[in-house]
Each structure stands twice: as structure tokens, then as C-alpha cells.
Design a protein around this motif. Structure first.
Motif, mmCIF file in Angstrom:
data_model
loop_
_atom_site.group_PDB
_atom_site.id
_atom_site.type_symbol
_atom_site.label_atom_id
_atom_site.label_comp_id
_atom_site.label_asym_id
_atom_site.label_seq_id
_atom_site.Cartn_x
_atom_site.Cartn_y
_atom_site.Cartn_z
ATOM 1 N N ASP A 1 0.812 -1.264 -0.069
ATOM 2 C CA ASP A 1 -0.090 -0.111 0.048
ATOM 3 C C ASP A 1 0.864 1.300 0.082
ATOM 4 O O ASP A 1 0.541 2.043 -0.627
ATOM 5 C CB ASP A 1 -0.987 0.038 1.202
ATOM 6 C CG ASP A 1 -0.329 -0.162 2.404
ATOM 7 O OD1 ASP A 1 -0.323 0.643 3.292
ATOM 8 O OD2 ASP A 1 0.238 -1.337 2.614
ATOM 9 N N GLU A 2 2.114 1.206 0.665
ATOM 10 C CA GLU A 2 2.896 2.206 0.553
ATOM 11 C C GLU A 2 3.587 2.707 -0.672
ATOM 12 O O GLU A 2 3.908 3.871 -0.909
ATOM 13 C CB GLU A 2 4.263 1.983 1.560
ATOM 14 C CG GLU A 2 3.355 1.650 3.088
ATOM 15 C CD GLU A 2 3.178 3.245 3.687
ATOM 16 O OE1 GLU A 2 3.273 4.435 3.013
ATOM 17 O OE2 GLU A 2 2.333 3.402 4.852
ATOM 18 N N VAL A 3 3.568 1.545 -1.537
ATOM 19 C CA VAL A 3 3.998 1.790 -2.817
ATOM 20 C C VAL A 3 3.134 2.834 -3.724
ATOM 21 O O VAL A 3 3.428 3.710 -4.419
ATOM 22 C CB VAL A 3 4.357 0.638 -3.583
ATOM 23 C CG1 VAL A 3 4.774 0.570 -5.009
ATOM 24 C CG2 VAL A 3 5.326 -0.479 -2.800
ATOM 25 N N MET A 4 1.818 2.468 -3.513
ATOM 26 C CA MET A 4 0.931 3.170 -4.305
ATOM 27 C C MET A 4 0.922 4.675 -3.496
ATOM 28 O O MET A 4 0.937 5.501 -4.653
ATOM 29 C CB MET A 4 -0.504 2.718 -4.054
ATOM 30 C CG MET A 4 -1.556 3.408 -4.807
ATOM 31 S SD MET A 4 -1.632 3.477 -6.309
ATOM 32 C CE MET A 4 -2.292 1.970 -7.029
ATOM 33 N N LYS A 5 1.115 4.707 -2.213
ATOM 34 C CA LYS A 5 1.196 6.163 -1.829
ATOM 35 C C LYS A 5 2.339 7.009 -2.277
ATOM 36 O O LYS A 5 2.276 8.140 -2.161
ATOM 37 C CB LYS A 5 1.169 5.981 -0.197
ATOM 38 C CG LYS A 5 -0.160 5.723 0.583
ATOM 39 C CD LYS A 5 0.246 5.859 1.935
ATOM 40 C CE LYS A 5 -1.165 5.353 2.729
ATOM 41 N NZ LYS A 5 -0.795 5.142 4.161
ATOM 42 N N ALA A 6 3.366 6.126 -2.582
ATOM 43 C CA ALA A 6 4.526 6.911 -2.769
ATOM 44 C C ALA A 6 4.388 7.978 -4.177
ATOM 45 O O ALA A 6 5.038 8.742 -4.191
ATOM 46 C CB ALA A 6 5.846 6.098 -3.160
ATOM 47 N N PHE A 7 3.312 7.410 -4.956
ATOM 48 C CA PHE A 7 3.345 8.008 -6.392
ATOM 49 C C PHE A 7 1.920 8.811 -6.306
ATOM 50 O O PHE A 7 1.471 9.431 -7.378
ATOM 51 C CB PHE A 7 3.028 6.964 -7.515
ATOM 52 C CG PHE A 7 4.508 6.344 -7.689
ATOM 53 C CD1 PHE A 7 5.519 6.858 -8.293
ATOM 54 C CD2 PHE A 7 4.228 4.805 -7.325
ATOM 55 C CE1 PHE A 7 6.744 5.988 -8.217
ATOM 56 C CE2 PHE A 7 5.452 4.013 -7.368
ATOM 57 C CZ PHE A 7 6.672 4.605 -7.709
ATOM 58 N N PRO B 1 -5.805 6.257 -8.538
ATOM 59 C CA PRO B 1 -6.138 4.753 -8.232
ATOM 60 C C PRO B 1 -5.559 4.289 -6.829
ATOM 61 O O PRO B 1 -5.291 5.197 -5.964
ATOM 62 C CB PRO B 1 -4.709 4.178 -9.118
ATOM 63 C CG PRO B 1 -3.963 5.427 -9.196
ATOM 64 C CD PRO B 1 -4.624 6.522 -9.249
ATOM 65 N N SER B 2 -6.177 3.307 -6.319
ATOM 66 C CA SER B 2 -5.969 2.718 -5.103
ATOM 67 C C SER B 2 -5.429 1.535 -5.034
ATOM 68 O O SER B 2 -5.537 0.581 -5.693
ATOM 69 C CB SER B 2 -7.428 2.713 -4.387
ATOM 70 O OG SER B 2 -8.223 3.941 -4.335
ATOM 71 N N LEU B 3 -4.985 1.017 -3.933
ATOM 72 C CA LEU B 3 -4.304 -0.209 -3.574
ATOM 73 C C LEU B 3 -4.610 -0.500 -2.152
ATOM 74 O O LEU B 3 -4.361 0.141 -1.155
ATOM 75 C CB LEU B 3 -2.620 -0.172 -3.661
ATOM 76 C CG LEU B 3 -2.015 -1.855 -3.876
ATOM 77 C CD1 LEU B 3 -0.939 -1.867 -4.438
ATOM 78 C CD2 LEU B 3 -1.900 -2.244 -2.482
ATOM 79 N N ILE B 4 -5.446 -1.733 -2.155
ATOM 80 C CA ILE B 4 -5.778 -2.224 -0.704
ATOM 81 C C ILE B 4 -5.089 -3.440 -0.275
ATOM 82 O O ILE B 4 -4.908 -4.537 -1.289
ATOM 83 C CB ILE B 4 -7.212 -2.570 -0.712
ATOM 84 C CG1 ILE B 4 -8.140 -1.396 -1.367
ATOM 85 C CG2 ILE B 4 -7.727 -3.060 0.587
ATOM 86 C CD1 ILE B 4 -9.566 -1.483 -1.429
ATOM 87 N N ASN B 5 -4.274 -3.429 0.477
ATOM 88 C CA ASN B 5 -3.263 -4.438 0.636
ATOM 89 C C ASN B 5 -3.810 -5.281 1.952
ATOM 90 O O ASN B 5 -4.169 -4.862 3.168
ATOM 91 C CB ASN B 5 -1.899 -3.629 1.365
ATOM 92 C CG ASN B 5 -0.883 -4.752 1.680
ATOM 93 O OD1 ASN B 5 -1.014 -6.028 1.361
ATOM 94 N ND2 ASN B 5 0.263 -4.654 2.512
ATOM 95 N N VAL B 6 -4.455 -6.439 1.497
ATOM 96 C CA VAL B 6 -5.128 -7.342 2.582
ATOM 97 C C VAL B 6 -4.386 -8.179 3.056
ATOM 98 O O VAL B 6 -3.955 -9.379 2.452
ATOM 99 C CB VAL B 6 -6.420 -7.981 1.937
ATOM 100 C CG1 VAL B 6 -7.055 -8.572 2.838
ATOM 101 C CG2 VAL B 6 -7.399 -7.038 1.033
ATOM 102 N N LEU B 7 -4.014 -8.218 4.343
ATOM 103 C CA LEU B 7 -3.060 -9.373 5.205
ATOM 104 C C LEU B 7 -3.952 -10.376 5.546
ATOM 105 O O LEU B 7 -4.955 -10.146 6.342
ATOM 106 C CB LEU B 7 -2.598 -8.722 6.412
ATOM 107 C CG LEU B 7 -1.445 -7.307 5.929
ATOM 108 C CD1 LEU B 7 -0.893 -7.170 7.454
ATOM 109 C CD2 LEU B 7 -0.595 -7.762 4.874
ATOM 110 N N ILE B 8 -3.653 -11.776 4.814
ATOM 111 C CA ILE B 8 -4.352 -12.611 5.325
ATOM 112 C C ILE B 8 -3.608 -13.980 5.779
ATOM 113 O O ILE B 8 -2.206 -13.713 6.007
ATOM 114 C CB ILE B 8 -5.250 -13.377 4.031
ATOM 115 C CG1 ILE B 8 -4.036 -14.020 3.071
ATOM 116 C CG2 ILE B 8 -6.144 -12.392 3.242
ATOM 117 C CD1 ILE B 8 -4.533 -14.783 2.046
ATOM 118 N N ASP B 9 -3.984 -14.849 6.410
ATOM 119 C CA ASP B 9 -3.408 -15.823 7.037
ATOM 120 C C ASP B 9 -2.379 -16.621 5.992
ATOM 121 O O ASP B 9 -2.760 -17.015 4.954
ATOM 122 C CB ASP B 9 -4.417 -17.111 7.560
ATOM 123 C CG ASP B 9 -4.007 -18.383 8.317
ATOM 124 O OD1 ASP B 9 -2.548 -18.127 8.338
ATOM 125 O OD2 ASP B 9 -4.434 -19.121 8.736
#
Length: 568
Positions: A509-515, A542-550
């Protein structure tokens, strides 16, 4: 004298052939070609990697029916694009690659980035050539476009010597070449059509399989009428999803394995009996199954399985022939047949298993919970791009498509890294046509890594793609952060870390924020739903949703013990 440069001729020739989109990375010697393309009215999207550029250009070909152009520099630039050309050829998607190359007077002398490009591309394309002169450029471009869409669609390559880009010629000396028309439509032999109907009528457990060839062939309207009039169950291949809506009453995708195993007659529309359909062979298929094969490529007939009936022709046209016979005879497969009871029972059983997994809300989340909530929020008309291992496989079963050509994924070649290029292409087409449809790209974390820098391209062109990274810390599976720390204490990670593992809880998600895009980190159902609703409401970036899963989350157990890999 009215003079024109080679760059102008390339651009004008592409535009004359209704090539409206170009993707690429500029450099010597093709910078002027990109500028000329813009001047000619072609939309140019500068990418960050030639592979992604070629993936994007081929996706435009699939979505629109006219090839996108991919513009690359000589040597390494062209070599990077070969992956996209191979993928396009395997998927049967039209694309035209324009590659700069060494000056003609420096051939064999060790020129900058000199490489046998025309010869190399012959392995990855239907057509590969270098115009012999400026005057020949329009004819070669026309042949490349025509070849890319006629017959089985695929990749074509046009090589442009560096010294031809800025060279000039009198316009009067250049022969004007008209736009090639859409591919000619061919019908199947009427006797074979009649035979196919007889085989269908005699079937006890019939099945229709709808492939991406039917989607590309714009056969959705006639296929829907044929399915509803005949009452036959149908199964879409991954990119055949949406030709008929996934929630159609006759769709048996949720009982895929059972349908393939027990069908005694299969009517195959624009799908190949390759690995994705288990070659049509036992134990996945009934060993005595009869195949009615509909395809526009004669060489495809009989691959792996000899068809009981081969119907060679345009998918939509042949479906119309079959429909006319069904309508004339008034025939319909009975809705109370035991076969329908078997399929519906299996659909209900599989749905129960998936629902139980989907309703789990423990943290970390599992795949089924994530896809259950994504599916509830996605617009019915959105284009879904998907890639990854479990991410793509499970997404195919849980993320429905309701419109044709609205599912783009790893496809026939099983190519990872296609997702962001496909999403950029789809978003560019949607933006130019002002459709109001969203593009949602669902990625595994490993798949995202192949072309993740293309999020900068999305931000640069303000393409409001919603990227969802389903992050399990690895390829197929990973380890949690505590296990990772423990492994670091055990020794050098190159010796002890599982080859499938990636960095735990990576902040994509931080990669998307960087731009300048929107980046969101998600761990819970509530966070997921809130993040997706917010992203879908934003049409500006654009958006990036980083979903942390098991990290150990996996697919549900298969019906049969030999089904241990992909249920593609």
C-alpha cells in the motif's frame, strides 16, 4: 514538396488501420514515433516495463477487437516484449509490436543494441517483417494489423531501422493503403451442423463449454438465446465468464469437476482442449465423451481428442446455425432430467462448503472471507483483472462476471505479471469511452511483484484502478512475521527460508502512496469493506488495498483425490 518522415508514416498507417492505443517505453531510436502517434490521434501510454506494455496492448486487442500497438526500443527493449508477444499468441489476442532497430548501414558491424529482431520474433508471432523502404511502411503495417486479427488472432511484429525514423520521403510517392475490414465470417458445413444437433439430442448428460474465443467473437447474444432455448447446462472457462452471466440459471460452474467428469456430450465453443480443460481426457473427463468442437481454426480440430463433429467457422455464425436448427425442431433438453438434479445437488453442496469458509471472521482472514466481501461490494459491470496462484483460482469461483470480456487473467499461458498491464489497458479504454465502469485488479502478493512499478503509470495518467493485493506473504503460501524472525536467527535466510516465502506483511500500500495514489492496509472484515467502498468512490486516482491474510490459508479440499492442483 510535401514530405513525411518514417515516424509519421508509422503513426498515420496505424491510425488508418484503426489502431487507437499505443503502449511502450521510448528511447533511441523510436521517441519520434511516439510523438507522431500522439499527433495522429493515437492515445500513447508510457509504461515502466516493456513486458507490461505488451500485455496492455494485447489486452486492448481482446477488449476492442482491434490490436493495440506496443512500441519498444531495439535489443533489450524488444527482448523484454517477447514475453507479451508469446502470451498474446497463446491467448489468441491481436497485438502489433513496433520495434526500433539498428541503422541499416550498421548491420553486422556491432551496432548499438544490434540483435536479429525479425528472426527472433518469428518464434513469438504470426508475422514478422521489416519494411524495405519508407514507401513500404503503410503496406507492412496493414498486413501486420490484418494478420493479427484474421484467422486465429495473435501477435505481429514490425521492425523499424533507426535511420528510417527521421528519414523523409515525398508523400506523393507513398501508396495509400486502405483500412483492412473486419475478418470475413465463415459458416460451418450445414450437414455437420445437422449431425451435431443429432448428437446433442441423443445425449443423456450434455454440457456446453464457453471459452474466451466466444467472448472475443462477440457471440454473447446468440449463445444466450441458444442456451435458453435448448435448456442445456453450460460451463464457462475462466475468461469465458460473463459471455453469459455467472448467475444464469443454466450455469454449472460451481459443479465444474462433476460436470466435466460425467458429461457424455460436450459442445465446445471457442475453447481448446489443452491443459486448462485437462486435454479432454480421463480421469477428468468421461472416457467415452463425444466432443462437438466449434472453432475458427482448422488446425485446432482434433487436438488431444478427435471430435465427434467438427464445426469450422466463426463462433457467432456457427452458434446461429445451431440455434436455427434448435428453433426449427422445437427441441429442448428436459429441465427435470436426472442430470440437472445431479448438477444442482453438487452446486448446493459446494456452495455450502464455500459459505462456511467465507463467513469465518477470525483474524488473520482467509481467502474465502476476503472474496465473499469483495463480491458483495463490486459493481456488476466492473472489469475484473486477476492473477496469482490461490488468489486467481479462488477468485474465479467467487467473483462473478455478468458481462462479456470483463474478466482478464493469466490465461492459456499461465503468465504471472499480466495484471497491472491488463488493468491499465482496460482503464484506458474505459476512460476514452467514458463508460463509467470500474476496473478492479485482484492480485496475489507474488503476482503483484512482477509489475508493481506500473502503479506509477496508473497515478501518472490518473487511471482510477482499484488494486486489491491479497497478501499471504508468499508464493502459494508464506510464513508469519514471528516465524520469519525465528528463521533469521537460525542462519542465512538464503539457506533456511522456504523458496515460496516472501517478506511478511510487506507494505504494498505504501508503494501506491509513494506516487500519489491511495494506499490502504487491511486486516479485518470491517477494514476491508470500508477500504473497498472508499476506493470505489474515488474516480480521481488509483487505490491499492493491501489485505493481510493467514499465510497458511489455502483452497478448500477437492472432490476427488487426484485434484490436488489448480482447478482451472
Amino acid at each position: 514538396m510535401d514530405e513525411v518522415t518514417g515516424a509519421q508514416l508509422i503513426a498515420e498507417s496505424l491510425k488508418a488501420q484503426k489502431v487507437d492505443y499505443m503502449f511502450g517505453i521510448v528511447g533511441v531510436p523510436i521517441i519520434e514515433v511516439a510523438m507522431a502517434a500522439q499527433a495522429a490521434g493515437i492515445r500513447y501510454v508510457g509504461m515502466r516495463n516493456e513486458q507490461a506494455a505488451c500485455y496492455a496492448a494485447s489486452a486492448v486487442g481482446y477488449i476492442t477487437g482491434r490490436p493495440g500497438a506496443c512500441l519498444v526500443v531495439s535489443g533489450p527493449g524488444l527482448i523484454h516484449a517477447l514475453g507479451g508477444m508469446a502470451n498474446a499468441n497463446m491467448n489468441c489476442w491481436p497485438v502489433v509490436v513496433i520495434g526500433g532497430s539498428s541503422d541499416r548501414n550498421q548491420e553486422t558491424a556491432g551496432a548499438f543494441q544490434e540483435f536479429p529482431q525479425v528472426e527472433a520474433c518469428r518464434l513469438y508471432s504470426k508475422f514478422s517483417a521489416r519494411p524495405s523502404s519508407l514507401e513500404a511502411i503503410p503496406s507492412v503495417i496493414e498486413k501486420a494489423v490484418r494478420t493479427s486479427i484474421y484467422g486465429r488472432p495473435g501477435a505481429c511484429y514490425v521492425d523499424i531501422a533507426g535511420d528510417m525514423v527521421n528519414a523523409k520521403v515525398e508523400r506523393s510517392k507513398v501508396r495509400e493503403v486502405s483500412c483492412c475490414p473486419p475478418p470475413p465470417v465463415s459458416l460451418a458445413d450445414q450437414g455437420s451442423v445437422t449431425e451435431a444437433i443429432s448428437v446433442l439430442k441423443a445425449a443423456k448428460t450434455p454440457l456446453v463449454i464457453i471459452g474466451k474465443g466466444a467472448a472475443y467473437g462477440r457471440a454473447e447474444a446468440v449463445l444466450r438465446e441458444l442456451i435458453e432455448m435448448s435448456g442445456l447446462p453450460f460451463l464457462p472457462t475462466p475468461m469465458g465468464k460473463g459471455v453469459l452471466p455467472d448467475d444464469h440459471a443454466n450455469c454449472v460452474a460451481a459443479a465444474r469437476s462433476r460436470a466435466l467428469l460425467q458429461a457424455d456430450v460436450i459442445l465446445l465453443f471457442g475453447a481448446r482442449l489443452n491443459w486448462m480443460l485437462h486435454f479432454g481426457l480421463s480421469p477428468r473427463f468421461n472416457p467415452n465423451v463425444k466432443i462437438i468442437q466449434v472453432d475458427l481454426c482448422a488446425e485446432e480440430m482434433g487436438n488431444n481428442m478427435r471430435p465427434a463433429v467438427a464445426l469450422l467457422g466463426d463462433i457467432s455464425a456457427v452458434a446461429t446455425q445451431l440455434l436455427l436448427c434448435v428453433r426449427r425442431d422445437g427441441w429442448k433438453y428436459p429441465s427435470n432430467a436426472e442430470w440437472w438434479s445431479t448438477l444442482k445437488s453438487k452446486i448446493a453442496a459446494n456452495a455450502k462448503i464455500s459459505k462456511a469458509l467465507a463467513l469465518q471472521s477470525t483474524v488473520p482472514l482467509n481467502y474465502y472471507t476476503v472474496f465473499h466481501h469483495i463480491s458483495q461490494l463490486l459493481p456488476h459491470d466492473c472489469i475484473i483483472v486477476s492473477e496469482g496462484a490461490n488468489t486467481m483460482d479462488i477468485g474465479r469461483t467467487m467473483l462473478n462476471n455478468y458481462l462479456p470480456r470483463h474478466r482478464l487473467d493469466a490465461g492459456t499461458f499461465g503468465t504471472m505479471g499480466v495484471g497491472l498491464g491488463f488493468a491499465i489497458a482496460a482503464a484506458a479504454v474505459e476512460a476514452s469511452q467514458n463508460t463509467g465502469r470500474r476496473v478492479v485488479c485482484v492480485e496475489g502478493d507474488s503476482a503483484f511483484g512482477f509489475s508493481g512499478m506500473e502503479v506509477e503509470t496508473m497515478c501518472r495518467y490518473s487511471l482510477p484502478v482499484v488494486v486489491i493485493v491479497v497478501n499471504n506473504n508468499g508464493i502459494y503460501s508464506g510464513v508469519d512475521s514471528e516465524t520469519w524472525k525465528a528463521m533469521k536467527q537460525m542462519g542465512e535466510l538464503t539457506s533456511v527460508a522456504p523458496p515460496v516465502s516472501l517478506l511478511p506483511d510487506a507494505r504494498y500500500d505504501e508503494v501506491m502512496k509513494a506516487f500519489g495514489g491511495r494506499g490502504l492496509l487491511v486486516r479485518t472484515v470491517e477494514e476491508l469493506r470500508s477500504a473497498l467502498q472508499l476506493s470505489l468512490s474515488d474516480w480521481e486516482r488509483p487505490s491499492l488495498i493491501n489485505v493481510l491474510i493467514d499465510p497458511s490459508s489455502d483452497r478448500k479440499q477437492q472432490e476427488f483425490p487426484w485434484l490436488t492442483r489448480s482447478n482451472l
